[in-house]
Design an enzyme around this catalytic site. Structure first.
Site, mmCIF file in Angstrom:
data_model
loop_
_atom_site.group_PDB
_atom_site.id
_atom_site.type_symbol
_atom_site.label_atom_id
_atom_site.label_comp_id
_atom_site.label_asym_id
_atom_site.label_seq_id
_atom_site.Cartn_x
_atom_site.Cartn_y
_atom_site.Cartn_z
ATOM 1 C CG ASN A 486 -1.714 0.924 0.781
ATOM 2 O OD1 ASN A 486 -1.426 1.961 0.388
ATOM 3 N ND2 ASN A 486 -2.863 0.201 2.138
ATOM 4 C CG ASP A 487 2.609 2.386 -3.555
ATOM 5 O OD1 ASP A 487 3.714 1.620 -3.105
ATOM 6 O OD2 ASP A 487 2.964 2.730 -4.892
ATOM 7 C CB CYS A 488 -0.994 5.511 0.051
ATOM 8 S SG CYS A 488 -1.414 6.140 -1.666
#
Ligand code: BGC
Ligand code: NOJ
Length: 813
Positions: A486-488
């Site tokens: 999850n890049d965020c």
């Protein structure tokens, strides 16, 4: 629910999606090209072409987020008396008597009819050619003679798609073209460091041309009413600077019933340094002439098209299922596999949501993509694995992305995403299981592309595992680094500056306690694969060493990663729980449920079943499972980008389709076939296309990255179609876990997990030098193979041992 209008339908026999109304709720696109030369094409022929790299080698110009949307592309203007129209309706938008767009396997056919004339254009990139063919067929279906004026149109990009959009003080002075017969050459910057040019050709004499955009369009006109077309007269303009374009002018007379073909060719050429010019300032056109000669007749083009179709026939014959359920069969046999090829080719670089400028090939993305593609062309997957591994650092960390043209790690994005290394094992193991080619492990692969730094690929896998082990936090769980899948979820980022990107801002890594349960699960899953591989290779000590690390990870998850009803998601910088019932918002996240159930952590203690039940209870909705629940309603400085999205979108409680399959696989491993199927069908495009064409908005024949979740303003609305790990994961899930045909080192493991309503089905699977026809008799069972016969002989266990040749397999559940 709002009234659902339909814009098209599947044509399975031709492997096409047929769009019957040009005004789709969003441009519905297709991809042309398979290896080097690529094009994106919308249902109204909008889009652009590039060579290998959508950023550094953009051939034609495209303006994203335009008004109107999807403006610019390869346009044919037909002037019939005072009526000007386009086969794909746009840009003139003259109402057509008939419109149809057929998106097929690497080709698109757009057909329009107006006042007794039919114009049908077949767009494709021939195999191994650096060119887009546009075969236009004009047919006079009326009873009178037709005198038509035909104008073609392409707008050149000045190669670097990024500077093309910003450096106008230079760009408006650099543009250069040459015109020779029916070919318009684009040679901007060729005089200096570029050794490539492009051309736009038509295989017939022309009666005029234009190469200067403002002359052709007119400064106060638009693509919808170019001045030259309205006047019906080309100006033979020669571009010097400003914006070079290419337009041919052809006068066409058609007798009643008569039909004529025109082959337009958009080509790309590279010359050696010492062969760049044929005379001062004149480009060497030898290669262009040769390429044109290969595709200058209808017959040659038809032949090239037939080869492309055969190529796809062969690719799609490797795995083919007949279940009797058309909606399932068409996704498995056609569209899911097709989308896997596209994501393999483009990673997340160029779509109608990815501008081709920002993102190259992702380390984690490409490893996942190749799992969906490896059965199609294993040799390309092999090369990809080596390319990816070459961007790794000696400590096992790696660049998060690399550029396809240079294959170099992208410094703008850097590294530090701590899930990245594990994916190399995921990709490599899939490749070896498919091919039996263990020799890939002995390939010498550099670090950060530095010559002299080579070690074996196996060594790269080892340091990938070690990278996790060497970066554990206070609970002995993996430190998250910049982010995991999850890049965020940016737990070390702490940004208050709206002008800095969450993805690249300097992270605080000193003293962090931020740990990821997603990486913990991923480590266990890929670790088990690594251990099995080591055992296979006779590396017993290494297998034991890693098994200990896996066992320790499992214990850490059970002890510090379980929240009572589901797995925690993470610990933040300070060591506080994320994704816990104790939290105010986002009490549960999907990623850790997916990976920890796939890893079967705590199955005996009932954790897996509880976690899967919690997904149904808290994450599932009509359109799939959301990423987290409840959504964040405010920005949380400690969590970063995830909380920056409004409720129900993207990583904040959107249905991030990519991770639904993780839970589905968890369901399959747990033997819950009914649940697995119902989750799967919710995000299966063919089911969505039937129910939600308007609401869903994006292409109904492929998965999109994200569907707005239950907390969103408009749940069910899709975004970010085409380039998503969803493609590979949907494929992996259905082919290996639902239908249960799983490549393994020594053969094919058969272990389906089905809804109890499933009827008998047959899979034809080419595997290395063998061809299996496997018929499964589920007998109402969701899971559990009772007996397998191979060519009439009872098999011991669930793996059909590999041997070359044709085989018939019967499976009773
Ligand atoms: C998106 C992510 C994406 C990331 C990397 C974020 O804005 O929400 O899905 O992976 O950017 O570019
Ligand atoms: C899209 C990125 O390409 C992928 O790498 C990432 O895992 C997901 N977004 C989730 O953030």
């Amino acid at each position: 629910m709002e009234q659902q209008k339909r814009y098209g339908h599947f044509d399975d026999q031709h492997r096409e999606y047929v769009i019957t109304d040009p005004q789709t709720p969003w441009p519905w696109i297709n991809y042309l090209g398979n290896e080097d030369f690529f094009s994106l094409i919308s249902n109204t022929a909008g889009g652009y072409s590039f060579y290998k790299d959508a950023k550094f080698r953009r051939i034609t110009r495209y303006r994203y987020n335009n008004v109107p949307m999807d403006n610019g592309g390869r346009y044919f203007y037909i002037k019939d008396g005072d009526t000007v129209w386009n086969p794909g309706w746009k840009p003139c938008k003259t109402p057509l008597d008939f419109y149809e767009c057929r998106h097929g396997m690497s080709y698109t056919r757009v057909t329009g009819r107006k006042n007794g004339v039919e114009a049908s254009v077949l767009f494709f990139v021939p195999l191994k050619k650096w060119a887009e063919v546009q075969k236009l067929t004009l047919t006079n279906q009326s009873n009178e003679v037709k005198n038509l004026k035909l104008f073609s149109f392409e707008e050149w990009c000045l190669w670097n798609a990024a500077t093309d959009m910003e450096n106008f003080q230079r760009n408006f002075s650099t543009g250069e073209v040459e015109i020779e017969g029916s070919t318009i050459y684009h040679k901007t910057e060729y005089r200096e460091r570029r050794n490539h040019y492009a051309f736009y050709h038509v295989n017939t004499p022309i009666q005029g041309f234009d190469t200067d955009r403002e002359t052709f369009v007119g400064l106060y006109n638009e693509f919808a009413d170019p001045q030259v077309v309205i006047e019906g007269k080309p100006r033979n303009s020669h571009a010097h600077g400003w914006s070079p374009i290419a337009s041919h002018y052809i006068e066409v007379t058609l007798q009643p019933g008569e039909s004529k073909d025109f082959v337009f060719l958009l080509g790309y050429i590279e010359n050696e340094q010492d062969k760049k010019f044929s005379a001062p300032q004149v480009i060497n056109k030898d290669k262009a002439h040769a390429l044109i000669a290969e595709l200058d007749t209808t017959q040659k083009v038809d032949q090239a098209f037939a080869e492309l179709c055969q190529y796809w026939d062969a690719l799609l014959n490797i795995y083919n299922v007949r279940t009797g359920n058309d909606k399932l069969d068409r996704m498995v046999n056609i569209w899911n596999q097709y989308q896997c090829m596209v994501t393999f080719n483009f990673s997340r670089s160029a779509s109608f949501f990815e501008s081709g400028i920002g993102r190259g090939m992702g380390f984690r993305d490409s490893n996942q993509d190749l799992v969906g593609f490896v059965h199609q062309i294993p040799s390309r997957a092999r090369q990809r694995i080596i390319d990816i591994a070459s961007t790794q650092f000696p400590d096992g960390g790696c660049y998060h992305q690399y550029q396809p043209l240079t294959k170099r790690g992208n410094n703008d994005i850097g590294g530090g995403f701590n899930d990245d290394p594990c994916w190399l094992i995921f990709g490599t193991v899939a490749y070896i299981k498919e091919t039996g080619d263990f020799s890939i492990l002995d390939e010498m692969v550099p670090f950060d592309n530095q010559p002299g730094s080579e070690v074996t690929l196996f060594e790269h896998l080892k340091i990938s595992m070690d990278h996790v082990i060497n970066n554990l936090g206070p609970h002995m769980l993996p430190l998250i680094g910049r982010a995991d899948w999850n890049d965020c979820l940016n737990l070390n980022c702490f940004s208050w500056d709206p002008n800095e990107s969450f993805q690249t801002t300097e992270n605080v890594s000193e003293g962090t306690k931020a740990e990821s349960l997603m990486i913990a699960g991923l480590f266990v899953v890929t670790g088990k694969d690594y251990v099995a591989l080591c055992q296979k290779l006779g590396k017993t000590q290494e297998a034991e060493r890693m098994q200990k690390a896996i066992d320790a990870m499992i214990e850490a998850v059970k002890k510090h990663g379980w929240d009572g009803e589901w797995y925690l998601r993470a610990y933040d910088f300070y060591g506080n729980k994320i994704g816990s019932n104790e939290c105010d918002e986002a009490k549960i996240f999907i990623e850790s449920q997916g990976w920890c159930t796939m890893a079967e952590i705590g199955a005996q203690e009932g954790m897996v079943a509880k976690s899967l039940d919690s997904c149904k209870k808290y994450l599932e909705c009509e359109h799939g499972m959301v990423l987290n629940n409840p959504a964040f309603t405010k920005y949380i400085y400690e969590y970063g980008e995830i909380s920056s999205y409004p409720e129900g979108y993207k990583e904040n409680a959107g249905i991030f389709c990519h991770n639904n399959p993780w839970v589905i696989i968890g369901e399959c491993l747990a033997g819950r076939g009914n649940d697995a199927w119902s989750h799967y069908a919710k995000i299966l495009p063919s089911y969505v296309e039937e129910k939600y064409q308007t609401l869903h908005k994006v292409e109904p024949y492929v998965n999109c990255q994200m569907v707005a979740g239950k907390d969103a303003f408009k749940p069910g609305e899709g975004k970010n179609s085409w380039l998503t790990g969803t493609a590979a994961w949907m494929w992996y899930t259905v082919s290996e876990f639902i239908l249960g045909i799983k490549p393994d080192y020594d053969g094919i493991r058969i272990d389906p997990c089905l809804p109890e309503t499933a009827s008998d089905y047959t899979v034809n699977r080419k595997f290395r030098d063998a061809e299996y026809e496997i018929t499964i008799h589920p007998n109402g069972a969701q899971k559990g193979v009772k007996a397998i016969t191979l060519d009439g002989q009872l098999v011991d266990g669930t793996v059909i041992p590999y041997s070359a040749g044709k085989h018939v397999v019967e499976v009773t559940m």
